[in-house]
Design a protein around this motif. Structure first.
Motif, PDB file in Angstrom:
ATOM      1  N   ASN A  65      -1.232   7.962  11.130  1.00  0.00           N
ATOM      2  CA  ASN A  65      -1.389   6.593  11.636  1.00  0.00           C
ATOM      3  C   ASN A  65      -0.684   5.602  10.706  1.00  0.00           C
ATOM      4  O   ASN A  65      -1.045   5.476   9.535  1.00  0.00           O
ATOM      5  CB  ASN A  65      -2.886   6.271  11.754  1.00  0.00           C
ATOM      6  CG  ASN A  65      -3.134   4.899  12.347  1.00  0.00           C
ATOM      7  OD1 ASN A  65      -2.206   4.179  12.727  1.00  0.00           O
ATOM      8  ND2 ASN A  65      -4.400   4.519  12.442  1.00  0.00           N
ATOM      9  N   ASP A 122      -2.667   3.252   8.510  1.00  0.00           N
ATOM     10  CA  ASP A 122      -3.415   3.767   7.361  1.00  0.00           C
ATOM     11  C   ASP A 122      -2.717   3.440   6.040  1.00  0.00           C
ATOM     12  O   ASP A 122      -3.282   3.671   4.955  1.00  0.00           O
ATOM     13  CB  ASP A 122      -3.579   5.292   7.457  1.00  0.00           C
ATOM     14  CG  ASP A 122      -4.600   5.702   8.508  1.00  0.00           C
ATOM     15  OD1 ASP A 122      -5.396   4.842   8.930  1.00  0.00           O
ATOM     16  OD2 ASP A 122      -4.579   6.880   8.911  1.00  0.00           O
ATOM     17  N   TYR A 123      -1.480   2.909   6.142  1.00  0.00           N
ATOM     18  CA  TYR A 123      -0.666   2.669   4.957  1.00  0.00           C
ATOM     19  C   TYR A 123      -0.671   1.193   4.576  1.00  0.00           C
ATOM     20  O   TYR A 123      -0.831   0.319   5.428  1.00  0.00           O
ATOM     21  CB  TYR A 123       0.776   3.118   5.194  1.00  0.00           C
ATOM     22  CG  TYR A 123       0.931   4.607   5.401  1.00  0.00           C
ATOM     23  CD1 TYR A 123       1.237   5.446   4.334  1.00  0.00           C
ATOM     24  CD2 TYR A 123       0.765   5.177   6.659  1.00  0.00           C
ATOM     25  CE1 TYR A 123       1.378   6.819   4.516  1.00  0.00           C
ATOM     26  CE2 TYR A 123       0.903   6.547   6.857  1.00  0.00           C
ATOM     27  CZ  TYR A 123       1.207   7.361   5.779  1.00  0.00           C
ATOM     28  OH  TYR A 123       1.337   8.711   5.962  1.00  0.00           O
ATOM     29  N   LYS A 168      -1.644   5.346   1.042  1.00  0.00           N
ATOM     30  CA  LYS A 168      -2.253   5.787   2.307  1.00  0.00           C
ATOM     31  C   LYS A 168      -3.750   5.867   2.095  1.00  0.00           C
ATOM     32  O   LYS A 168      -4.217   6.539   1.159  1.00  0.00           O
ATOM     33  CB  LYS A 168      -1.711   7.146   2.746  1.00  0.00           C
ATOM     34  CG  LYS A 168      -2.286   7.594   4.093  1.00  0.00           C
ATOM     35  CD  LYS A 168      -1.698   8.919   4.567  1.00  0.00           C
ATOM     36  CE  LYS A 168      -2.217   9.266   5.958  1.00  0.00           C
ATOM     37  NZ  LYS A 168      -1.682  10.574   6.438  1.00  0.00           N
ATOM     38  N   ASN A 169      -4.498   5.155   2.940  1.00  0.00           N
ATOM     39  CA  ASN A 169      -5.958   5.097   2.794  1.00  0.00           C
ATOM     40  C   ASN A 169      -6.351   4.746   1.360  1.00  0.00           C
ATOM     41  O   ASN A 169      -7.222   5.375   0.755  1.00  0.00           O
ATOM     42  CB  ASN A 169      -6.592   6.418   3.235  1.00  0.00           C
ATOM     43  CG  ASN A 169      -6.390   6.672   4.716  1.00  0.00           C
ATOM     44  OD1 ASN A 169      -6.448   5.765   5.543  1.00  0.00           O
ATOM     45  ND2 ASN A 169      -6.124   7.927   5.072  1.00  0.00           N
TER      46      ASN A 169
END
Length: 283
Positions: free
Chosen positions: A150, A153-154, A214-215
């Motif tokens: 996704n 998510d970044y 990311k996350n």
């Protein structure tokens, strides 16, 4: 042809066409460079020279004559010669020719040196002016980083907590309109909507690097201290992001067409060498 360099942590592959980085993998075989799927964008990391972006009417004037140059220049479409290679480094070059002089009337050499050191790949540039006159040029990198999963998510984090003002494009040219890139706790959440009008172009930044997470987990950092300008771009709904250190950018909408007057242009004196580098660090 493709040349591969390696060290204990990373492996990089470079196409001789355009001296284009096409792969950067960790020892765990994680790929960080966009695969070049033409359904989205068929390149990986093109070299931008002797212009960055688009010229007004795809043309410019120099010394009373008019010349044509297409977007981002011609280096990305030329086959580079590999002139030096060892296990962790490779040097590529192109030189001016009868064909390039028709579009760009200067005697030049462009060298690109890829070097792996620890968890980083450094990409260094040398521009040599072999003419007997001053040589105007722009130079840019265009690496696309693979963002699996996704996109939202970044996020991005710039080195410094600064106002992120960027210029907008109008028909591929720099408009007079700017916007401020929104952030939360110094993090810029990624969403494709940011790029609906093409690239975000930063003419002035205090930060010398930015980090992709990311996350909330950082995994890659781009260091660009020697480059004054930066572009950030992706295609709508594409699973990659380009972080592009530049010297120069597209013409402004009110540009007068004279290459020596172009905003952001570099001027290199005869028999002089220009040097710059940036690096990709795997975290």
């Amino acid at each position: 042809m493709i040349t591969t360099i390696t060290n204990s942590n990373l492996t990089a592959a470079i196409k001789h066409l355009g001296a284009e980085l096409c792969s950067l993998k960790s020892k765990l075989n994680v790929e960080y460079i966009w695969e070049g799927n033409a359904d989205f964008w068929g390149k990986h990391s093109p070299v931008l020279f002797p212009i960055v972006g688009t010229l007004k009417n795809n043309s410019y004037q120099y010394n009373g004559a008019e010349y044509q140059l297409s977007r981002h220049g011609f280096a990305r479409d030329m086959v580079f010669e590999l002139i030096e290679k060892n296990e962790n480094s490779a040097t590529f070059t192109i030189k001016s020719s009868e064909e390039t002089i028709k579009k760009y009337p200067f005697d030049f050499e462009l060298q690109i040196i890829y070097t792996l050191d620890g968890d980083s790949l450094t990409i260094a540039y040398k521009v040599l002016n072999k003419s007997n006159t001053q040589m105007p040029f722009s130079l840019g990198a265009h690496p696309a980083f693979a963002l699996a999963g996704n996109f939202e998510d970044y996020n991005l984090q710039f080195e410094k907590d600064e106002v992120l003002e960027y210029s907008l494009l109008q028909n591929d040219l720099i408009s007079n309109e700017t916007k401020i890139l929104a952030k939360t706790n110094n993090l810029v959440p990624l969403k494709h909507e940011l790029f609906k009008d093409d690239a975000l172009i930063f003419k002035t930044l205090q930060s010398h690097f930015l980090t992709i997470s990311k996350n909330q987990t950082p995994f890659l950092r781009i260091h660009y201290a020697s480059f004054p300008h930066l572009g950030i771009w992706t295609k709508m709904n594409a699973p990659f992001l380009c972080i592009e250190p530049w010297f120069g950018y597209s013409d402004s909408i009110d540009n007068n067409g004279n290459m020596m007057d172009k905003e952001g242009i570099q001027i290199l004196d005869p028999d002089q060498t220009f040097n710059a580098e940036f690096s990709i660090e795997i975290l």
